[in-house]
Design a protein around this motif. Structure first.
Motif, short mmCIF file in Angstrom:
data_model
loop_
_atom_site.label_atom_id
_atom_site.label_comp_id
_atom_site.label_asym_id
_atom_site.label_seq_id
_atom_site.Cartn_x
_atom_site.Cartn_y
_atom_site.Cartn_z
N GLU A 205 0.86 -1.18 0.00
CA GLU A 205 0.00 0.00 0.00
C GLU A 205 0.89 1.23 0.00
O GLU A 205 1.93 1.26 0.66
N GLU A 206 0.49 2.24 -0.75
CA GLU A 206 1.24 3.50 -0.72
C GLU A 206 0.27 4.66 -0.45
O GLU A 206 -0.08 5.44 -1.32
N PRO A 207 -0.20 4.76 0.82
CA PRO A 207 -1.22 5.77 1.15
C PRO A 207 -0.68 7.19 1.04
O PRO A 207 0.52 7.43 1.19
N ILE A 208 -1.58 8.12 0.75
CA ILE A 208 -1.23 9.53 0.81
C ILE A 208 -0.98 9.87 2.28
O ILE A 208 -1.81 9.57 3.15
N SER A 209 0.16 10.48 2.58
CA SER A 209 0.55 10.74 3.97
C SER A 209 1.19 12.12 4.08
O SER A 209 1.59 12.73 3.09
N VAL A 210 1.26 12.59 5.33
CA VAL A 210 1.98 13.82 5.63
C VAL A 210 3.39 13.44 6.08
O VAL A 210 3.55 12.60 6.98
N LEU A 211 4.41 14.03 5.45
CA LEU A 211 5.80 13.72 5.78
C LEU A 211 6.50 14.97 6.31
O LEU A 211 6.20 16.10 5.88
N ALA A 212 7.43 14.75 7.21
CA ALA A 212 8.23 15.84 7.76
C ALA A 212 9.60 15.30 8.14
O ALA A 212 9.79 14.08 8.26
N PHE B 31 -7.36 14.48 -0.37
CA PHE B 31 -6.91 14.23 1.00
C PHE B 31 -6.77 15.55 1.76
O PHE B 31 -7.10 15.62 2.95
N LEU B 32 -6.29 16.60 1.11
CA LEU B 32 -6.21 17.91 1.74
C LEU B 32 -7.59 18.38 2.19
O LEU B 32 -7.74 18.93 3.29
N GLU B 33 -8.58 18.17 1.35
CA GLU B 33 -9.94 18.57 1.70
C GLU B 33 -10.45 17.76 2.89
O GLU B 33 -11.10 18.30 3.80
N ARG B 34 -10.16 16.47 2.92
CA ARG B 34 -10.60 15.63 4.03
C ARG B 34 -9.96 16.07 5.34
O ARG B 34 -10.57 16.01 6.40
N LYS C 10 -7.63 8.51 8.66
CA LYS C 10 -6.97 7.45 7.91
C LYS C 10 -7.07 7.72 6.42
O LYS C 10 -8.11 8.10 5.90
N ALA C 11 -5.96 7.51 5.72
CA ALA C 11 -5.93 7.73 4.28
C ALA C 11 -6.65 6.61 3.54
O ALA C 11 -6.64 5.46 3.99
N PRO C 12 -7.26 6.91 2.40
CA PRO C 12 -7.89 5.86 1.58
C PRO C 12 -6.85 4.85 1.09
O PRO C 12 -5.69 5.20 0.92
N PRO C 13 -7.25 3.62 0.87
CA PRO C 13 -6.29 2.61 0.39
C PRO C 13 -5.79 2.95 -1.01
O PRO C 13 -6.53 3.45 -1.85
N ARG C 14 -4.52 2.68 -1.24
CA ARG C 14 -3.90 2.90 -2.56
C ARG C 14 -3.01 1.69 -2.86
O ARG C 14 -1.80 1.73 -2.65
N PRO C 15 -3.60 0.59 -3.36
CA PRO C 15 -2.79 -0.61 -3.61
C PRO C 15 -1.79 -0.37 -4.74
O PRO C 15 -2.06 0.31 -5.72
#
Length: 335
Positions: free
Chosen positions: A174-181, A219-222, A274-279
């Motif tokens: 899975e490669e979910p949309i995430s916030v990175l820092a 995802f930003l909107e969510r 939680k981010a939507p699934p991204r298989p």
């Protein structure tokens, strides 16, 4: 009465390459530049080929050219023939040495900067003589090359096809949309990370493909994140530098920065949403046996993905005999 064309005697390699270049660039001028010849020389080759085939292959437009039905048909055959010739060249390399050969990989942009470097590093350590040929692009651009045999497989996000297409899709991670820092970002010192705590920080966002961009916007909107300012860039290196050198955050497919996450210089910001699934995984041709170099690459890819999963950076999809069934088969089962 139709006269024989004697194509097996008259067709030459430069005819095939000429049509491939014209189809790709939709222009005689750009096609000639890609082949390293003049436009008059390419025009002469095309006229010669049309005389051999007794068919017009392209309609001339005010800007560029458009293939006729015969042009599309010839392009399909020439693409397959050129792919087979490249394959012959690669197989002869394999015969010249036990560790030789070439694996041809189609990759989506996120996978190209994410899981692929680690998988290829592992592959070269285990098979130093094996050569790799990469084709980067969108799924819809890579699938015809997979069908013709120009590439062995496709690696990246598994988008559901609008209609069953017969290709084998096997999810691996899975490669979910995430916030990175960055690792020492101030947000990680907070007792609780909330959406309100993230809003003061500017964003640096990737412009990889339209699909990924739309998923990031959703995802930003969510998250109800509306930063006062943000940067957008198609440069992987620029985004890395901004994340490591500033307090900016990024929202992207998590494994786009797989190397930095594994090294520990970047970190995923935990969120209540939680981010939507991204298989993601591999796409294979349905009726073609993979060559040995492709199997070697798949083993390296699976091992690298397993390491990423063990580090807790992504969810791993367990493969089994039914995981790689064709979309056509699944379509029949739903009926």
């Amino acid at each position: 009465m139709l006269t024989r064309r004697y194509l097996e005697q008259k067709l030459k390699m430069h005819h095939l390459r000429a049509v491939e270049a014209i189809i790709l660039h939709r222009s005689l001028l750009k096609g000639a530049a890609a082949l390293g010849i003049t436009q008059p020389a390419l025009t002469k080759t095309l006229q010669e080929l049309e005389d051999i085939l007794q068919q017009r292959l392209f309609d001339r437009l005010p800007r560029g050219v458009r293939p006729t039905e015969a042009g599309d048909l010839f392009a399909q055959f020439s693409r397959r023939l050129l792919a087979e010739i490249r394959r012959l060249d690669e197989e002869l390399d394999r015969l010249s040495g036990p560790e030789g050969g070439t694996v041809a990989i189609g990759t989506l942009p996120v996978a190209a900067t994410g899981v692929l470097p680690g998988a290829l590093t592992r592959l070269k350590q285990q098979h130093p003589q094996l050569r790799v040929r990469l084709e980067q692009g969108r799924t819809e651009d890579l699938l015809p090359k997979l069908a013709s045999g120009e590439i062995d497989l496709i690696v990246g996000r598994l988008y559901e096809p609008s209609i069953p297409d017969g290709f084998l899709r096997e999810p691996l991670w899975e490669e979910p949309i995430s916030v990175l820092a960055r690792l020492d970002h101030p947000v990680f010192r907070l007792p609780e990370i909330t959406m309100a705590a993230l809003r003061p920080y500017d964003l640096v966002l990737p412009t990889v493909t339209q699909r990924v961009g739309q998923e990031i916007e959703v995802f930003l909107e969510r998250l109800a994140l509306a930063p006062t300012s943000s940067l957008r860039s198609s440069s992987y290196g620029f985004i890395r530098e901004m994340l490591h050198g500033t307090d900016m955050l990024s929202i992207m497919p998590r494994l786009m920065m797989a190397g930095d996450l594994l090294r520990g210089t970047l970190k995923v910001v935990p969120l209540p949403e939680k981010a939507p699934p991204r298989p993601a995984g591999i796409i294979l041709p349905p009726n073609r046996v993979l060559p040995a170099p492709a199997h070697a690459f798949l083993a390296a890819l699976r091992a690298h993905v397993a390491e990423i999963g063990e580090r807790g950076l992504t969810s791993i999809t367990t493969s089994n005999s039914s995981a790689a069934e064709s979309d056509r088969t699944r379509s029949r089962r739903r009926r």
